[in-house]
Design an enzyme around this catalytic site. Structure first.
Site, PDB file in Angstrom:
ATOM      1  N   LYS A 152       0.808  -1.222   0.000  1.00  0.00           N
ATOM      2  CA  LYS A 152       0.000   0.000   0.000  1.00  0.00           C
ATOM      3  C   LYS A 152       0.847   1.281   0.000  1.00  0.00           C
ATOM      4  O   LYS A 152       0.463   2.285  -0.572  1.00  0.00           O
ATOM      5  CB  LYS A 152      -0.924   0.021   1.218  1.00  0.00           C
ATOM      6  CG  LYS A 152      -2.146  -0.861   1.094  1.00  0.00           C
ATOM      7  CD  LYS A 152      -2.965  -0.723   2.366  1.00  0.00           C
ATOM      8  CE  LYS A 152      -4.348  -1.267   2.237  1.00  0.00           C
ATOM      9  NZ  LYS A 152      -5.202  -0.878   3.357  1.00  0.00           N
TER      10      LYS A 152
ATOM     11  N   ASP B 138     -10.018   3.780   2.211  1.00  0.00           N
ATOM     12  CA  ASP B 138     -10.182   3.280   3.588  1.00  0.00           C
ATOM     13  C   ASP B 138     -10.897   4.299   4.485  1.00  0.00           C
ATOM     14  O   ASP B 138     -11.722   3.921   5.326  1.00  0.00           O
ATOM     15  CB  ASP B 138      -8.813   2.942   4.204  1.00  0.00           C
ATOM     16  CG  ASP B 138      -8.233   1.655   3.634  1.00  0.00           C
ATOM     17  OD1 ASP B 138      -9.020   0.809   3.152  1.00  0.00           O
ATOM     18  OD2 ASP B 138      -7.006   1.485   3.657  1.00  0.00           O
TER      19      ASP B 138
END
Ligand code: ATR
Length: 283
Positions: free
Chosen positions: A68, A105
């Site tokens: 990520k 997120d």
């Protein structure tokens, strides 16, 4: 004929629920030419893999552990959230071939808080852990109006780094940091929500929790664990036994996936079908 390919880049990715969730969403929406595949990529191949998405004509991708953060320098542009959180979980490949990084997120977590009717305005929050996902949690909490946030982490200086970063842009939010070894006299009663972002409770650490079991939660507290496998971590079990509200991370997983789907397709995601597929994938 499959014309629109999407995938998830990670290592390992064989247990990812995203292929099941997104392929179900494509079916639900009648997108018969879309397919979502798992793409196991080792650390040394991240740059080649990302550029390969463009070469292979992918529409987009998800990015998961451990790529990520390392994927960021290989993208052409990143969204404001990805820049703030320093992590990308979604890539869109635009018509001109530009690789654009997003982070869903934060909005995924906010969507789940909203679905659970959690009101955090002017409340205090405690975050356990200071890794990549803790940063997304901090931003979600601030957008929900949290006025006072404590971050506890085994490695305290990582909590200090996140706090310093936020204090530089948000003077109005009160930040505290501490190491993750709660004593029985720690004042935890004032926190409306306690969020676990550590890996304690899953995988090899299934039998552990980032909490001192002699510390009881109160009935008006919410204990939220980003872990969804197992469905109920030891921390959540402790919360239930104390009479607190316990919520696992499945809703966040579904909502961050739904937001990714909307970036790639431009269409509203079938959230309930995605949730069903994720639950089925867990069983
Ligand atoms: P993620 O992207 O999921 O947040 P990460 O960045 O690797 O993953 O962060 C993992 C978090 O779990 C960190 O807060 C880590 O603590 P450290 O910063 O001290 O490493 C925490 N963690 C992992 N194993 C732990 C353990 N055995 N005890 C306490 N905390 C642990």
């Amino acid at each position: 004929m499959i014309e629109k390919l999407v995938g998830v880049i990670g290592w390992p990715v064989s247990h990812s629920l995203s292929p099941a969730m997104h392929n179900r969403a494509f079916r639900e929406c009648g997108f018969s030419d879309w397919r979502y595949v798992a793409l196991p990529v080792e650390n040394a191949q991240v740059k080649n893999a990302v550029h390969g998405l463009r070469a292979l004509g992918f529409v987009g991708a998800n990015v998961t552990v451990p790529h990520k953060e390392t994927v960021l320098p290989h993208l052409d542009r990143v969204s404001d959230d990805a820049r703030l959180i320093k992590a990308v979980n979604t890539i869109a490949i635009e018509k001109d071939g530009a690789l654009v990084g997003h982070n869903t997120d934060v909005i995924g977590l906010i969507a789940d808080f909203t679905e659970h009717k959690i009101d955090l305005k002017n409340h205090r929050a405690l975050i356990l852990g200071a890794g990549g996902s803790a940063r997304a949690v901090v931003h979600a909490l601030m957008r929900m109006g949290c006025a006072d946030i404590t971050i506890m982490n085994r490695t305290k200086n990582k909590a200090d780094d996140i706090a310093a970063e936020i204090v530089a842009i948000r003077e109005d939010v009160k930040f505290r940091t501490a190491s993750l070894n709660l004593g029985s006299d720690d004042p935890i009663a004032g926190y409306k929500i306690i969020i676990n972002t550590t890996s304690l409770g899953m995988g090899d650490a299934r039998g552990e929790m980032p909490w001192n079991s002699s510390l009881a939660f109160t009935k008006d507290q919410i204990v939220y664990d980003l872990i969804y496998n197992p469905e109920q971590t030891l921390l959540l079990r402790h919360a239930v036994l104390c009479g607190a509200r316990a919520i696992n991370g499945l809703g966040m997983l579904v909502h961050q996936g739904a937001a990714s789907f909307e970036i790639w397709t431009g269409k509203k995601a079938p959230v309930e079908a995605m949730r069903e597929a994720a639950v089925l994938g867990l069983s």
